[in-house]
Design an enzyme around this catalytic site. Structure first.
Site, short mmCIF file in Angstrom:
data_model
loop_
_atom_site.label_atom_id
_atom_site.label_comp_id
_atom_site.label_asym_id
_atom_site.label_seq_id
_atom_site.Cartn_x
_atom_site.Cartn_y
_atom_site.Cartn_z
N HIS A 157 -1.02 -5.47 -9.34
CA HIS A 157 -0.03 -4.41 -9.50
C HIS A 157 -0.39 -3.53 -10.69
O HIS A 157 -0.92 -4.02 -11.70
CB HIS A 157 1.36 -5.00 -9.72
CG HIS A 157 1.78 -5.97 -8.68
ND1 HIS A 157 1.71 -5.71 -7.33
CD2 HIS A 157 2.30 -7.23 -8.78
CE1 HIS A 157 2.16 -6.76 -6.65
NE2 HIS A 157 2.52 -7.69 -7.51
N GLU A 187 6.05 -9.03 -12.88
CA GLU A 187 6.96 -9.93 -12.17
C GLU A 187 6.84 -11.35 -12.70
O GLU A 187 5.97 -11.66 -13.52
CB GLU A 187 6.68 -9.90 -10.67
CG GLU A 187 5.28 -10.33 -10.28
CD GLU A 187 4.93 -10.03 -8.83
OE1 GLU A 187 5.51 -9.08 -8.25
OE2 GLU A 187 4.05 -10.73 -8.27
N HIS A 229 -3.64 -11.92 -8.37
CA HIS A 229 -2.83 -13.09 -8.05
C HIS A 229 -2.59 -13.19 -6.55
O HIS A 229 -2.76 -12.23 -5.80
CB HIS A 229 -1.48 -13.03 -8.77
CG HIS A 229 -0.64 -11.87 -8.35
ND1 HIS A 229 -0.80 -10.61 -8.88
CD2 HIS A 229 0.35 -11.75 -7.42
CE1 HIS A 229 0.05 -9.78 -8.33
NE2 HIS A 229 0.77 -10.44 -7.42
N ARG A 239 -3.75 -4.16 -2.53
CA ARG A 239 -4.32 -5.32 -1.85
C ARG A 239 -5.83 -5.32 -2.05
O ARG A 239 -6.50 -4.34 -1.76
CB ARG A 239 -3.94 -5.28 -0.36
CG ARG A 239 -4.18 -6.59 0.38
CD ARG A 239 -3.68 -6.52 1.82
NE ARG A 239 -2.25 -6.27 1.89
CZ ARG A 239 -1.71 -5.16 2.38
NH1 ARG A 239 -2.45 -4.20 2.84
NH2 ARG A 239 -0.39 -5.03 2.41
#
Length: 298
Positions: A73, A90, A148, A168
Site C-alpha cells: 500500500h 493497517e 505483505h 498487487r
C-alpha cells in the site's frame, strides 16, 4: 445472511465510495454513516473533527481460505498525488488460524529494488519474501510500504486508514473462469515498497499505536468502565457477550458485532465476560513516509 457462498471479506465499518455503513437500530436506523457525518459531525467525531474531514477508518473482517495476493500500500503523500485518497496503513488482529498458519511480512534481509524486480521477472518472487508463522490472538502492524499477504487458513479483523488503494505485486499465476489473470500494479508497487530495514517480527503486543489509529485488546470479566473522552470509539467483539450501559440506555453485545460509539456518549460501562478490540482514531493529516513511526506497547 451472506449474499453468496464465497465471501472473502466484510466491510464492518466504512464510509467510502466503494462501501457505506448503515445504522442498524435505534432512532437513526437506516441512516448512512455519511449522513451522520453531515448531520452530527461533532457529536459523532468529537472536538478534533474539522469541516470536510473524511471518516478516518475502514474496518474489515477477512477470511483467507486461500493465499491472498502479495501486495503493498502507498503512504499518504504518494496516494494523495496519484489516487486522490489517503494512503493505507493497517493492522490485523488474528481471530482464528489453522495450525502452522503463516503470512508474508516484508522482504528477506538484503533484498534490494533491483533484486526484487529480477525475482519478479524470473518468476522467483517468493524467494525474496519473509514467510512467518502467526497464531490466534496475534496483533500485526502493516505500515504503508511493507510487502505483505495473508496466507490460507487465517481470519482477521483489519483496521486501516479509510482507503481502498492496493498495489498487487503477485497472484500466484491464478486466472479467473474466463482465463484472465488479475491486474498487477508493478510500477506503482516498486515506487512505494519499503526496501532496506523491515518491520520487526513481534506479534505479541496487546496494543498498537500508529499515526492514524490505536487498537487495543481488552479482556473484560464481569465489569469494565470506559469513557469516549470526546473521541470516536469503536468496539470489535472478539468473543463472549455482555451489555453496554450508558446514560440514555443499554445495548446487548455479542461476538462478531461492530459497535460505533459516538464521541458525545461520554461515560459507559460494559458488563459480562467478553473480549474486545477498542479502536480510536487520530485526526487525518497527510504525513510523509518518514513520519510513519510505530509505537508498540506491551
Amino acid at each position: 445472511t451472506l449474499p453468496g457462498t464465497r465471501i472473502g471479506e466484510s466491510w464492518e465499518l466504512c464510509c467510502h465510495p466503494n462501501g457505506m455503513s448503515v445504522v442498524a437500530n435505534g432512532s437513526l436506523a437506516g441512516k448512512t454513516l455519511a449522513e451522520l457525518l453531515i448531520e452530527y459531525p461533532y457529536e459523532l467525531m468529537g472536538g478534533n473533527f474539522r469541516p470536510n474531514d473524511r471518516f478516518p477508518l475502514l474496518i474489515k473482517a477477512i477470511d483467507a481460505n486461500d493465499n491472498l495476493s502479495v501486495q503493498v500500500h502507498p503512504d499518504d503523500d504518494y496516494a494523495y498525488r496519484g489516487e486522490k485518497e489517503a494512503g493505507k496503513t493497517e493492522a490485523w488482529y488474528v481471530l482464528d488460524a489453522k495450525d502452522e498458519a503463516k503470512i508474508i511480512y516484508g522482504l528477506k534481509k538484503g533484498v534490494s529494488k533491483e533484486d526484487f524486480l529480477e525475482a519478479i521477472q524470473s518468476n522467483r518472487l517468493m524467494e525474496s519474501l519473509r514467510v512467518v508463522p502467526v497464531k490466534k490472538g496475534d496483533m500485526i502492524y502493516v505500515p504503508a510500504g511493507l510487502v505483505h499477504a495473508l496466507l490460507e487458513g487465517i481470519v482477521v479483523y483489519e483496521v486501516q486508514q479509510n482507503s481502498d488503494t492496493t498495489y498487487r505485486v503477485y497472484d500466484y499465476g491464478r486466472v479467473d473462469k474466463d482465463g484472465q489473470a488479475r491486474e498487477l500494479h508493478l510500477d506503482k508497487a516498486l515506487d512505494v515498497i519499503q526496501f532496506g530495514d523491515q518491520e520487526n517480527i513481534d506479534f505479541s503486543n496487546q496494543e498498537i499505536v500508529c499515526p492514524y489509529f490505536k487498537m487495543k485488546y481488552v479482556r473484560i470479566q464481569k465489569h469494565w468502565s470506559d469513557h469516549t473522552n470526546n473521541d470516536l470509539v469503536v468496539y470489535l467483539l472478539v468473543a463472549g457477550s455482555g451489555e453496554l450501559i450508558f446514560q440514555d440506555g443499554k445495548e446487548f453485545l455479542t461476538r462478531g458485532e461492530t459497535v460505533l460509539l459516538p464521541a458525545s456518549l461520554g461515560e459507559m460501562e460494559v458488563k459480562g465476560n467478553l473480549e474486545i478490540l477498542r479502536i480510536t482514531s487520530f485526526p487525518t493529516k497527510p504525513l510523509s513516509a518518514a513520519s510513519l513511526k510505530l509505537s508498540l506497547l506491551a
